[in-house]
Design a protein around this motif. Structure first.
Motif, PDB file in Angstrom:
ATOM      1  N   ARG A  46      31.758  38.421   5.684  1.00 38.54           N
ATOM      2  CA  ARG A  46      32.385  38.412   7.005  1.00 38.54           C
ATOM      3  C   ARG A  46      31.607  39.304   7.968  1.00 38.54           C
ATOM      4  O   ARG A  46      31.409  38.960   9.141  1.00 38.54           O
ATOM      5  CB  ARG A  46      33.829  38.876   6.912  1.00 38.54           C
ATOM      6  CG  ARG A  46      34.763  37.895   6.226  1.00 38.54           C
ATOM      7  CD  ARG A  46      36.130  38.486   6.043  1.00 38.54           C
ATOM      8  NE  ARG A  46      36.732  38.891   7.313  1.00 38.54           N
ATOM      9  CZ  ARG A  46      37.780  39.694   7.427  1.00 38.54           C
ATOM     10  NH1 ARG A  46      38.338  40.202   6.331  1.00 38.54           N
ATOM     11  NH2 ARG A  46      38.261  39.995   8.607  1.00 38.54           N
ATOM     12  N   TYR A  50      29.503  37.975  11.197  1.00 37.33           N
ATOM     13  CA  TYR A  50      29.751  38.511  12.534  1.00 37.33           C
ATOM     14  C   TYR A  50      28.431  38.948  13.186  1.00 37.33           C
ATOM     15  O   TYR A  50      28.178  38.644  14.366  1.00 37.33           O
ATOM     16  CB  TYR A  50      30.714  39.690  12.475  1.00 37.33           C
ATOM     17  CG  TYR A  50      30.959  40.309  13.839  1.00 37.33           C
ATOM     18  CD1 TYR A  50      31.946  39.799  14.684  1.00 37.33           C
ATOM     19  CD2 TYR A  50      30.169  41.362  14.297  1.00 37.33           C
ATOM     20  CE1 TYR A  50      32.144  40.336  15.943  1.00 37.33           C
ATOM     21  CE2 TYR A  50      30.360  41.902  15.561  1.00 37.33           C
ATOM     22  CZ  TYR A  50      31.343  41.379  16.371  1.00 37.33           C
ATOM     23  OH  TYR A  50      31.531  41.913  17.624  1.00 37.33           O
ATOM     24  N   GLU A  65      33.113  50.328  15.587  1.00 39.04           N
ATOM     25  CA  GLU A  65      33.257  49.110  16.379  1.00 39.04           C
ATOM     26  C   GLU A  65      33.093  47.855  15.513  1.00 39.04           C
ATOM     27  O   GLU A  65      33.833  46.882  15.665  1.00 39.04           O
ATOM     28  CB  GLU A  65      32.238  49.110  17.519  1.00 39.04           C
ATOM     29  CG  GLU A  65      32.537  50.157  18.591  1.00 39.04           C
ATOM     30  CD  GLU A  65      31.403  50.297  19.589  1.00 39.04           C
ATOM     31  OE1 GLU A  65      31.694  50.493  20.787  1.00 39.04           O
ATOM     32  OE2 GLU A  65      30.215  50.204  19.174  1.00 39.04           O
ATOM     33  N   ALA A  67      33.684  47.636  12.289  1.00 37.54           N
ATOM     34  CA  ALA A  67      34.872  47.539  11.422  1.00 37.54           C
ATOM     35  C   ALA A  67      36.055  46.960  12.182  1.00 37.54           C
ATOM     36  O   ALA A  67      36.779  46.097  11.671  1.00 37.54           O
ATOM     37  CB  ALA A  67      35.214  48.917  10.858  1.00 37.54           C
ATOM     38  N   ASP A  68      36.256  47.414  13.421  1.00 34.35           N
ATOM     39  CA  ASP A  68      37.385  46.934  14.220  1.00 34.35           C
ATOM     40  C   ASP A  68      37.242  45.453  14.553  1.00 34.35           C
ATOM     41  O   ASP A  68      38.213  44.689  14.483  1.00 34.35           O
ATOM     42  CB  ASP A  68      37.502  47.744  15.515  1.00 34.35           C
ATOM     43  CG  ASP A  68      38.016  49.158  15.271  1.00 34.35           C
ATOM     44  OD1 ASP A  68      38.556  49.406  14.166  1.00 34.35           O
ATOM     45  OD2 ASP A  68      37.854  50.006  16.165  1.00 34.35           O
ATOM     46  N   ARG A  69      36.041  45.026  14.882  1.00 34.15           N
ATOM     47  CA  ARG A  69      35.850  43.642  15.323  1.00 34.15           C
ATOM     48  C   ARG A  69      35.896  42.660  14.155  1.00 34.15           C
ATOM     49  O   ARG A  69      36.346  41.528  14.318  1.00 34.15           O
ATOM     50  CB  ARG A  69      34.528  43.520  16.076  1.00 34.15           C
ATOM     51  CG  ARG A  69      34.516  44.355  17.349  1.00 34.15           C
ATOM     52  CD  ARG A  69      33.382  44.003  18.257  1.00 34.15           C
ATOM     53  NE  ARG A  69      33.342  44.888  19.421  1.00 34.15           N
ATOM     54  CZ  ARG A  69      32.654  44.649  20.516  1.00 34.15           C
ATOM     55  NH1 ARG A  69      31.945  43.540  20.614  1.00 34.15           N
ATOM     56  NH2 ARG A  69      32.674  45.506  21.516  1.00 34.15           N
ATOM     57  N   VAL A  70      35.439  43.088  13.005  1.00 26.26           N
ATOM     58  CA  VAL A  70      35.455  42.204  11.840  1.00 26.26           C
ATOM     59  C   VAL A  70      36.807  42.247  11.137  1.00 26.26           C
ATOM     60  O   VAL A  70      37.207  41.284  10.487  1.00 26.26           O
ATOM     61  CB  VAL A  70      34.319  42.576  10.870  1.00 26.26           C
ATOM     62  CG1 VAL A  70      34.340  41.697   9.626  1.00 26.26           C
ATOM     63  CG2 VAL A  70      32.965  42.450  11.568  1.00 26.26           C
ATOM     64  N   GLY A  71      37.508  43.386  11.287  1.00 27.41           N
ATOM     65  CA  GLY A  71      38.784  43.538  10.613  1.00 27.41           C
ATOM     66  C   GLY A  71      38.655  44.066   9.204  1.00 27.41           C
ATOM     67  O   GLY A  71      39.390  43.656   8.300  1.00 27.41           O
ATOM     68  N   VAL A  72      37.690  44.968   9.005  1.00 29.41           N
ATOM     69  CA  VAL A  72      37.497  45.603   7.706  1.00 29.41           C
ATOM     70  C   VAL A  72      37.524  47.110   7.900  1.00 29.41           C
ATOM     71  O   VAL A  72      37.569  47.613   9.018  1.00 29.41           O
ATOM     72  CB  VAL A  72      36.162  45.163   7.058  1.00 29.41           C
ATOM     73  CG1 VAL A  72      36.141  43.668   6.809  1.00 29.41           C
ATOM     74  CG2 VAL A  72      34.965  45.575   7.940  1.00 29.41           C
ATOM     75  N   SER A  73      37.455  47.853   6.803  1.00 26.27           N
ATOM     76  CA  SER A  73      37.440  49.303   6.894  1.00 26.27           C
ATOM     77  C   SER A  73      36.031  49.808   7.201  1.00 26.27           C
ATOM     78  O   SER A  73      35.036  49.104   6.950  1.00 26.27           O
ATOM     79  CB  SER A  73      37.929  49.919   5.587  1.00 26.27           C
ATOM     80  OG  SER A  73      37.013  49.650   4.545  1.00 26.27           O
ATOM     81  N   GLN A  74      35.954  51.024   7.725  1.00 27.12           N
ATOM     82  CA  GLN A  74      34.640  51.621   7.971  1.00 27.12           C
ATOM     83  C   GLN A  74      33.834  51.787   6.686  1.00 27.12           C
ATOM     84  O   GLN A  74      32.631  51.515   6.685  1.00 27.12           O
ATOM     85  CB  GLN A  74      34.811  52.961   8.696  1.00 27.12           C
ATOM     86  CG  GLN A  74      35.379  52.815  10.104  1.00 27.12           C
ATOM     87  CD  GLN A  74      35.514  54.148  10.815  1.00 27.12           C
ATOM     88  OE1 GLN A  74      34.716  55.061  10.619  1.00 27.12           O
ATOM     89  NE2 GLN A  74      36.553  54.278  11.642  1.00 27.12           N
TER      90      GLN A  74
END
Length: 304
Positions: A46, A50, A65, A67-74
């Motif tokens: 994913r 992206y 950024e 992590a937030d846009r993909v929807g995963v953890s840092q």
């Protein structure tokens, strides 16, 4: 070294078609090569997808950024960077920026198609490789003969590999008198394998697609220890599961999307079924005739 603001501006100019003519290598191809070096988990794919779809903007995002846009953890982003061969995300970002600033071409991006088309292209390449392998069909023919003679014949596919095993077993039952499907691991698989050998079976056809299950390796070893021989359909000619099998048919899987696609392994399964039908044509004909009669009698299928 340009500032991030200057870099973004330069990247924007490049994407709008104002790049110098000499900077026309396709960056997406470079990213695919970079990310295809290792087998990635669905979560990591994913992130890769992206970055491919949002180059060059993604090349200048922070780990937070992304992590937030993909929807995963840092930590997932950091692990992704390590998985594709970098010491950390900063090193990966530097590489991404060099690709975005140095090689992007609007024309190249237009020619590459979208990600779904790229996935199809990758599967076409897998099928072309399989076609070259089929130039010498002797191994497929030989194993098809062995599978046809094994009574019972056990078909093993655990976790995501179960769908391929179910397809093969469903078709094989039309032409073979005793096909036993195993799609649960652990002691359930062990029981089935031991019973198959006790009943006179000699071969197991196993499917092992990525990510390769530990349960599959354990089951293959149990089968070998019990005296069964194992033919394996997988994506890698080398590896723990392949090393444990007697015969391995390695076919590429489509890995462009978040989850794999299986055009080539599916065709390999069909080729082994064909080899089984050819190994005993009289039995094949008789069983197919009988099945057609039963299916017609009980109206299994819709009439065309």
């Amino acid at each position: 070294m340009p500032t991030p603001q200057q870099a973004r501006a330069q990247a924007s100019a490049i994407t709008s078609g104002k790049a110098a003519p000499e900077a026309e290598a396709a960056p997406v191809s470079q990213l695919r090569t970079l990310f295809d070096r290792q087998r990635l988990s669905p979560g990591h794919r994913r992130i890769a997808q992206y970055l491919i779809e949002h180059l060059p903007e993604g090349a200048f995002l922070s780990v937070t950024e992304i992590a937030d846009r993909v929807g995963v953890s840092q930590p997932s982003v950091t692990r992704f960077a390590a998985a594709v061969g970098f010491s950390g995300y900063p090193a990966l970002r530097e590489k991404l920026q060099s690709i975005a600033l140095g090689t992007f071409s609007g024309a190249a991006d237009e020619n590459r198609g979208n990600e779904l088309q790229a996935a199809v292209d990758a599967e076409i390449e897998n099928l072309e490789n399989l076609r070259r392998d089929f130039a010498d069909p002797d191994q497929v023919i030989d194993i098809g003969r062995e599978l046809a003679a094994s009574t019972p014949l056990t078909v093993l596919g655990l976790r995501i590999s179960a769908s391929l095993a179910e397809y093969f077993a469903y078709a094989a039952r039309r032409i073979h008198p005793d096909v036993r499907l195993v799609t649960r691991g652990g002691s359930v698989a062990y029981d089935a394998l031991l019973q198959s050998h006790a009943a006179g079976g000699s071969w197991v056809l196993a499917f092992s697609m990525p990510r390769h299950a530990q349960e599959t390796l354990s089951a293959v070893k149990v089968a070998r220890d019990a005296g069964l021989r194992v033919a394996l359909v997988t994506d890698l000619a080398l590896g723990a599961v392949a090393d444990a099998a007697d015969v391995t048919f390695a076919t590429g899987t489509g890995s462009r999307l978040v989850f794999d696609s299986y055009a080539a392994p599916g065709l390999m399964a069909a080729a082994l079924l064909q080899a089984m039908t050819d190994a005993d044509p009289e039995r094949t004909h008789g069983r197919l005739e009988e099945y057609d009669h039963i299916s017609e009698q009980h109206q299994f299928f819709l009439r065309d």
